[in-house]
Scaffold this motif. Structure first.
Motif, PDB file in Angstrom:
ATOM      1  N   GLY A   1      53.038 -29.313  11.583  1.00  0.00           N
ATOM      2  CA  GLY A   1      53.872 -29.989  12.567  1.00  0.00           C
ATOM      3  C   GLY A   1      53.081 -30.699  13.640  1.00  0.00           C
ATOM      4  N   ALA A   2      51.962 -31.310  13.266  1.00  0.00           N
ATOM      5  CA  ALA A   2      51.048 -31.894  14.249  1.00  0.00           C
ATOM      6  C   ALA A   2      51.709 -32.945  15.126  1.00  0.00           C
ATOM      7  CB  ALA A   2      49.842 -32.504  13.527  1.00  0.00           C
ATOM      8  N   ARG A   3      52.717 -33.640  14.622  1.00  0.00           N
ATOM      9  CA  ARG A   3      53.351 -34.706  15.398  1.00  0.00           C
ATOM     10  C   ARG A   3      54.486 -34.206  16.289  1.00  0.00           C
ATOM     11  NH1 ARG A   3      53.722 -39.740  11.036  1.00  0.00           N
ATOM     12  NH2 ARG A   3      51.474 -39.873  10.617  1.00  0.00           N
ATOM     13  N   LEU A   4      54.761 -32.930  16.243  1.00  0.00           N
ATOM     14  CA  LEU A   4      55.814 -32.351  17.070  1.00  0.00           C
ATOM     15  C   LEU A   4      55.251 -31.894  18.413  1.00  0.00           C
ATOM     16  CD1 LEU A   4      57.586 -30.145  14.354  1.00  0.00           C
ATOM     17  CD2 LEU A   4      58.250 -32.442  15.118  1.00  0.00           C
ATOM     18  N   SER A   5      56.138 -31.626  19.351  1.00  0.00           N
ATOM     19  CA  SER A   5      55.712 -31.066  20.634  1.00  0.00           C
ATOM     20  C   SER A   5      55.244 -29.635  20.424  1.00  0.00           C
ATOM     21  CB  SER A   5      56.879 -31.095  21.622  1.00  0.00           C
ATOM     22  OG  SER A   5      57.939 -30.265  21.158  1.00  0.00           O
ATOM     23  N   ALA A   6      54.573 -29.077  21.412  1.00  0.00           N
ATOM     24  CA  ALA A   6      54.052 -27.715  21.289  1.00  0.00           C
ATOM     25  C   ALA A   6      55.177 -26.718  21.036  1.00  0.00           C
ATOM     26  CB  ALA A   6      53.284 -27.345  22.562  1.00  0.00           C
ATOM     27  N   GLY A   7      56.293 -26.874  21.754  1.00  0.00           N
ATOM     28  CA  GLY A   7      57.414 -25.962  21.563  1.00  0.00           C
ATOM     29  C   GLY A   7      58.017 -26.076  20.177  1.00  0.00           C
ATOM     30  N   ALA A   8      58.168 -27.302  19.682  1.00  0.00           N
ATOM     31  CA  ALA A   8      58.734 -27.505  18.352  1.00  0.00           C
ATOM     32  C   ALA A   8      57.796 -26.966  17.273  1.00  0.00           C
ATOM     33  CB  ALA A   8      59.008 -28.985  18.127  1.00  0.00           C
ATOM     34  N   ARG A   9      56.485 -27.118  17.479  1.00  0.00           N
ATOM     35  CA  ARG A   9      55.532 -26.568  16.509  1.00  0.00           C
ATOM     36  C   ARG A   9      55.658 -25.046  16.437  1.00  0.00           C
ATOM     37  NH1 ARG A   9      51.917 -30.222  18.916  1.00  0.00           N
ATOM     38  NH2 ARG A   9      50.827 -28.529  20.019  1.00  0.00           N
ATOM     39  N   SER A  10      55.812 -24.420  17.576  1.00  0.00           N
ATOM     40  CA  SER A  10      55.979 -22.961  17.595  1.00  0.00           C
ATOM     41  C   SER A  10      57.272 -22.557  16.903  1.00  0.00           C
ATOM     42  CB  SER A  10      55.979 -22.457  19.042  1.00  0.00           C
ATOM     43  OG  SER A  10      54.740 -22.703  19.665  1.00  0.00           O
ATOM     44  N   HIS A  11      58.333 -23.328  17.126  1.00  0.00           N
ATOM     45  CA  HIS A  11      59.617 -23.037  16.468  1.00  0.00           C
ATOM     46  C   HIS A  11      59.474 -23.164  14.954  1.00  0.00           C
ATOM     47  CE1 HIS A  11      64.121 -22.919  16.510  1.00  0.00           C
ATOM     48  NE2 HIS A  11      63.921 -23.466  15.318  1.00  0.00           N
ATOM     49  N   LEU A  12      58.781 -24.213  14.515  1.00  0.00           N
ATOM     50  CA  LEU A  12      58.566 -24.418  13.081  1.00  0.00           C
ATOM     51  C   LEU A  12      57.769 -23.278  12.479  1.00  0.00           C
ATOM     52  CD1 LEU A  12      58.557 -26.044  10.464  1.00  0.00           C
ATOM     53  CD2 LEU A  12      56.650 -27.398  11.401  1.00  0.00           C
ATOM     54  N   ARG A  13      56.748 -22.840  13.176  1.00  0.00           N
ATOM     55  CA  ARG A  13      55.926 -21.758  12.655  1.00  0.00           C
ATOM     56  C   ARG A  13      56.729 -20.462  12.555  1.00  0.00           C
ATOM     57  NH1 ARG A  13      50.700 -21.842  11.760  1.00  0.00           N
ATOM     58  NH2 ARG A  13      50.428 -23.741  13.004  1.00  0.00           N
ATOM     59  N   ARG A  14      57.577 -20.208  13.550  1.00  0.00           N
ATOM     60  CA  ARG A  14      58.428 -19.012  13.496  1.00  0.00           C
ATOM     61  C   ARG A  14      59.400 -19.091  12.324  1.00  0.00           C
ATOM     62  NH1 ARG A  14      58.558 -19.923  19.128  1.00  0.00           N
ATOM     63  NH2 ARG A  14      60.660 -20.829  18.982  1.00  0.00           N
ATOM     64  N   ALA A  15      59.909 -20.274  12.053  1.00  0.00           N
ATOM     65  CA  ALA A  15      60.827 -20.444  10.923  1.00  0.00           C
ATOM     66  C   ALA A  15      60.115 -20.163   9.604  1.00  0.00           C
ATOM     67  CB  ALA A  15      61.405 -21.854  10.932  1.00  0.00           C
TER      68      ALA A  15
ATOM     69  N   GLY B   1      56.049 -43.527  20.369  1.00  0.00           N
ATOM     70  CA  GLY B   1      56.181 -42.708  19.166  1.00  0.00           C
ATOM     71  C   GLY B   1      55.637 -41.311  19.302  1.00  0.00           C
ATOM     72  N   ARG B   2      55.287 -40.904  20.530  1.00  0.00           N
ATOM     73  CA  ARG B   2      54.750 -39.559  20.751  1.00  0.00           C
ATOM     74  C   ARG B   2      55.875 -38.589  21.083  1.00  0.00           C
ATOM     75  NH1 ARG B   2      50.501 -41.946  25.005  1.00  0.00           N
ATOM     76  NH2 ARG B   2      52.553 -42.461  25.868  1.00  0.00           N
ATOM     77  N   ALA B   3      55.728 -37.369  20.614  1.00  0.00           N
ATOM     78  CA  ALA B   3      56.764 -36.367  20.842  1.00  0.00           C
ATOM     79  C   ALA B   3      56.931 -36.072  22.325  1.00  0.00           C
ATOM     80  CB  ALA B   3      56.408 -35.082  20.099  1.00  0.00           C
ATOM     81  N   LYS B   4      58.180 -36.050  22.768  1.00  0.00           N
ATOM     82  CA  LYS B   4      58.459 -35.642  24.141  1.00  0.00           C
ATOM     83  C   LYS B   4      58.331 -34.122  24.237  1.00  0.00           C
ATOM     84  CE  LYS B   4      61.543 -39.482  25.290  1.00  0.00           C
ATOM     85  NZ  LYS B   4      62.894 -39.865  25.782  1.00  0.00           N
ATOM     86  N   PRO B   5      58.030 -33.601  25.421  1.00  0.00           N
ATOM     87  CA  PRO B   5      57.808 -32.153  25.562  1.00  0.00           C
ATOM     88  C   PRO B   5      59.001 -31.306  25.143  1.00  0.00           C
ATOM     89  CG  PRO B   5      56.970 -33.315  27.474  1.00  0.00           C
ATOM     90  CD  PRO B   5      57.744 -34.320  26.684  1.00  0.00           C
ATOM     91  N   LYS B   6      60.213 -31.749  25.489  1.00  0.00           N
ATOM     92  CA  LYS B   6      61.389 -30.947  25.180  1.00  0.00           C
ATOM     93  C   LYS B   6      61.881 -31.200  23.759  1.00  0.00           C
ATOM     94  CE  LYS B   6      63.128 -30.511  29.925  1.00  0.00           C
ATOM     95  NZ  LYS B   6      64.290 -30.719  30.830  1.00  0.00           N
ATOM     96  N   TYR B   7      62.486 -30.183  23.181  1.00  0.00           N
ATOM     97  CA  TYR B   7      63.068 -30.303  21.847  1.00  0.00           C
ATOM     98  C   TYR B   7      64.288 -29.397  21.784  1.00  0.00           C
ATOM     99  CZ  TYR B   7      61.731 -25.605  20.387  1.00  0.00           C
ATOM    100  OH  TYR B   7      61.642 -24.237  20.268  1.00  0.00           O
ATOM    101  N   LEU B   8      65.108 -29.601  20.763  1.00  0.00           N
ATOM    102  CA  LEU B   8      66.259 -28.729  20.512  1.00  0.00           C
ATOM    103  C   LEU B   8      66.040 -28.043  19.178  1.00  0.00           C
ATOM    104  CD1 LEU B   8      69.130 -27.768  21.334  1.00  0.00           C
ATOM    105  CD2 LEU B   8      70.020 -29.705  20.014  1.00  0.00           C
ATOM    106  N   GLY B   9      66.182 -26.728  19.147  1.00  0.00           N
ATOM    107  CA  GLY B   9      65.977 -25.993  17.905  1.00  0.00           C
ATOM    108  C   GLY B   9      67.106 -25.023  17.633  1.00  0.00           C
TER     109      GLY B   9
END
Length: 399
Positions: A185-199, A345-353
């Motif tokens: 998830g390199a192109r995702l924000s830090a929070g989204a990457r963590s969410h992806l890894r948990r999934a 095109g850069r990920a914004k810090p906030k995300y919805l998961g």
């Protein structure tokens, strides 16, 4: 003679565009023909669901276009001659040539093997219904084995992530490994990457990062660092490629074969040709090429139809916003990520998961299908006529 508009491809971009043109142009002096190889509309964004055994609606294109005035020709496009303004097709009756005054090229893309040995012979993909069905049959076979099987998904773009999580959730008896060229998830924000890894952890997916695949064999994958990964089914999601027809036709294309277009999606080399979706090399409002995606197909399709209608009817061509706002990623049926991006095109810090993101993604897909299945919705009683006789309007449109 009526002005002949031919649309190549009935995916999201082609179907939407054909419907808009039918709604806005008078059938008194225009005729619209859609050429597609398959009789059904394929929800490409849901092929990973189809591959794991879920039911995915595939409406008949004949039913979709019924009552719209759109002509459907079921045939495979084999060549385009933009100088003679003809398309060559092949079908059960032998095919032939179809002439046009305006061509809308929307043939989309397919899986790219990137020159990796063994991909074409041994890997599966989810870029088309036949290939997704082939994967489905393989997963069925593995599920019936007492020892299960290893499924290796190569590529951690949106397609790879959605495919890996869908298989892991729907086929818990199979071991799923996701191979990422960089960090997951390199192109995702830090929070989204963590969410992806948990999934991935929750679904039992093994993630192999910073790894490139050099070869695919029948029962294993060879990596650049010498690692060998066992695989009973390798799913290749490491990029897309466009059909070579445009490149050999004489249209100006990029090194990847995409048709180079101007701000209105008109070919820079042949002004009676427009390209939309994955087949078009279009620059967004931020100056960057629009990514291959359904969202880009929608934006480029709307811009192309605005240009075609405006030029044929003598009206000002409206500029549609060409922006890419973010990614909707499904992580199975009950989880997801909504990641917005900025103007660069850069990920914004906030995300919805979570479930809400999954419901939003499902809603977007339902709306997209509804739009395709209702091409005559909102059709005005009086549609726009051409500014002159069709042959004269055609010449004006291409100045």
């Amino acid at each position: 003679m009526k002005h002949r508009i031919v649309v190549l491809g009935a995916g999201y971009g082609g179907s939407f565009a054909a419907g808009i043109l039918a709604r806005r142009l008078s059938p008194a002096d225009t005729e619209i023909t859609v050429i597609n190889a398959e009789p059904d509309f394929v929800q490409r964004l849901r092929l990973h669901q189809f591959a794991v055994g879920q039911e995915v609606e595939t409406p008949k294109l004949a039913d979709v276009f019924a009552g719209s005035g759109i002509r459907l020709r079921l045939a495979r496009v084999t060549a385009v001659d933009p100088d003679r303004r003809v398309v060559t097709v092949a079908d059960a009756d032998g095919g032939g040539e179809i002439g046009y005054d305006t061509l809308l090229y929307a043939l989309g893309s397919h899986v790219a093997d990137s020159g990796v040995p063994g991909v074409a012979e041994h890997a599966f993909d989810v870029t088309g219904r036949p290939s997704a069905l082939r994967l489905r049959e393989r997963l069925d076979t593995l599920d019936k084995r007492a020892e299960g099987g290893n499924v290796l998904v190569v590529g951690d773009g949106l397609t790879g992530i959605e495919t890996a999580t869908e298989i892991a959730e729907s086929r818990p008896g199979l071991a799923v490994t996701l191979v990422a060229r960089h960090e997951l998830g390199a192109r995702l924000s830090a929070g989204a990457r963590s969410h992806l890894r948990r999934a991935c952890d929750r679904l039992g997916i093994t993630v192999v990062e910073h790894t490139s695949v050099e070869a695919v064999e029948a029962t294993r994958v060879l990596c650049a660092d010498g690692t060998v990964l066992a695989s009973d089914a390798t799913v290749w999601t490491a990029g897309f490629a466009v059909h070579p027809i445009a490149a050999v036709s004489g249209l100006e294309v990029t090194e990847t074969g995409q048709i180079v277009v101007d701000r209105t999606m008109r070919s820079v080399s042949h002004p009676n040709v427009y390209a939309v979706g994955d087949a078009a090399y279009a620059l967004g409002d931020n100056g960057r090429p629009l990514p291959m995606s359904c969202a880009s197909a929608g934006a480029t399709g709307r811009q192309a139809t605005e240009a075609i209608v405006g030029r044929l009817t003598g009206r000002k061509v409206t500029d549609i916003k060409l922006v890419y706002v973010g990614n909707h990623i499904s992580l199975g049926r009950r989880d997801g990520i909504l990641q917005l991006v900025d103007g660069e095109g850069r990920a914004k810090p906030k995300y919805l998961g979570g479930r809400k993101a999954a419901r939003i993604k499902a809603g977007v897909l339902k709306m997209s299908l509804w739009g395709v299945m209702h091409p005559t919705f909102g059709m005005p009683k009086r549609r726009r006529r051409l500014t002159a006789a069709p042959e004269v309007a055609a010449e004006k449109a291409f100045v």
